[in-house]
Design a protein around this motif. Sequence first.
Motif, PDB file in Angstrom:
ATOM      1  N   ALA A 159      21.897  48.417  60.044  1.00 42.09           N
ATOM      2  CA  ALA A 159      23.041  49.305  59.906  1.00 42.09           C
ATOM      3  C   ALA A 159      23.640  49.667  61.267  1.00 42.09           C
ATOM      4  N   LEU A 160      22.787  49.971  62.248  1.00 37.61           N
ATOM      5  CA  LEU A 160      23.298  50.331  63.568  1.00 37.61           C
ATOM      6  C   LEU A 160      24.024  49.163  64.224  1.00 37.61           C
ATOM      7  N   SER A 162      25.596  46.814  62.578  1.00 32.23           N
ATOM      8  CA  SER A 162      26.866  46.710  61.859  1.00 32.23           C
ATOM      9  C   SER A 162      27.849  47.772  62.335  1.00 32.23           C
ATOM     10  N   MET A 163      27.344  48.989  62.541  1.00 34.03           N
ATOM     11  CA  MET A 163      28.208  50.076  62.998  1.00 34.03           C
ATOM     12  C   MET A 163      28.818  49.769  64.352  1.00 34.03           C
ATOM     13  N   GLU A 164      28.021  49.196  65.251  1.00 29.88           N
ATOM     14  CA  GLU A 164      28.531  48.872  66.581  1.00 29.88           C
ATOM     15  C   GLU A 164      29.686  47.875  66.489  1.00 29.88           C
ATOM     16  N   SER A 165      29.538  46.877  65.623  1.00 28.95           N
ATOM     17  CA  SER A 165      30.624  45.894  65.467  1.00 28.95           C
ATOM     18  C   SER A 165      31.860  46.537  64.837  1.00 28.95           C
ATOM     19  N   ILE A 166      31.655  47.486  63.948  1.00 30.66           N
ATOM     20  CA  ILE A 166      32.779  48.188  63.326  1.00 30.66           C
ATOM     21  C   ILE A 166      33.525  49.012  64.371  1.00 30.66           C
ATOM     22  N   TYR A 167      32.798  49.738  65.205  1.00 35.86           N
ATOM     23  CA  TYR A 167      33.436  50.527  66.263  1.00 35.86           C
ATOM     24  C   TYR A 167      34.211  49.638  67.230  1.00 35.86           C
TER      25      TYR A 167
END
Length: 330
Positions: free
Chosen positions: A101-102, A104-109
């Motif tokens: 999840a982390l 994935s979150m980094e790529s989203i940001y």
Amino acid sequence: MDISTYNTCPDPAMQLPHAKQSRPLICIVGPTAVGKTKFGVELAKRIGGEIISADSMQIYRGMDIGTAKATQEERQGIPHHCIDIVDADKPFTVSDYREWALESMESIYQRQKIPIVVGGTGLYVQSLTHTMTFTQAKEDRTYRDKLFQQGETETGKYSLYQKLQEIDPKAANRLHPNDLRRVIRALEVYHVTGAPMSEQYGEYGENKQFRTLMFGLNRNRENLYAHIDERVDHMIEKGLLEEVEDLLKNHVTPDCTSMQAIGYKEIVAYISGECTFDEAVAMIKQGSRRYAKRQLSWFRRFPEIKWFHVDEEDSAIILQKMVSEIEGIL
């Protein structure tokens, strides 16, 4: 008014801060069948977000119907992460989820989008919103093998769960008695360290990396239970029985963690001749209702969750209130 009638173009004023410690994290939580998926997709369209699933069973490939995974049509072009990331016969831990999840979150940001965590697995959500220390206790394979031998019978399996209830009731409360693999790991951690696994996670503190907003969805009990029953009937119509049969044919055994999920273990019981099909369906509905109660109990421990009752307020108004809250942290 249907929530999809709102303008779905992200507000150009919603620019993400560049500092990591001020990055926004949005969560939509609540019991099963309350409508989290629909709200998550509509909110993502409205604010320019992407979905991170927080469902401990949607991580498994080949488990689509019984986990109510959103179809491509239902996703409406919104990227979904942490879905279909591991085969159903493989183990998967909350620390594994947090890592996925982390990332994935980094790529989203980096894409200047906002991550929206959507799901009802409380421990998964908590692993992102709060600091957690995952136990790194060494293994004792001899002890573990001994427990697995004991757990080969139903009586032995139940006695292991009872033992866990005695030494670590918090961990036992999070696990199903049939989840033998995780029950044994919790017992092994206690055996090796002398301390309950739940204590080794420590007290959770707010994760200062994110500016977190948590929204909770709920219905009155009668309507929620009606939606649960309707969802189960729909799963049966879509082919839940055939899905379970396919998994069993592809080397996913009944003792795998994935097959302890509500909807799967009951169908396995039917296939094994332990109950009739109608009895299995009734058990799925009952198990889902009980699970919804446990989910609500879990999330009510967090005062920061802003709750919305979808029976009492128009969905479009709820969505707009969420957007206003999010604008306040950007």
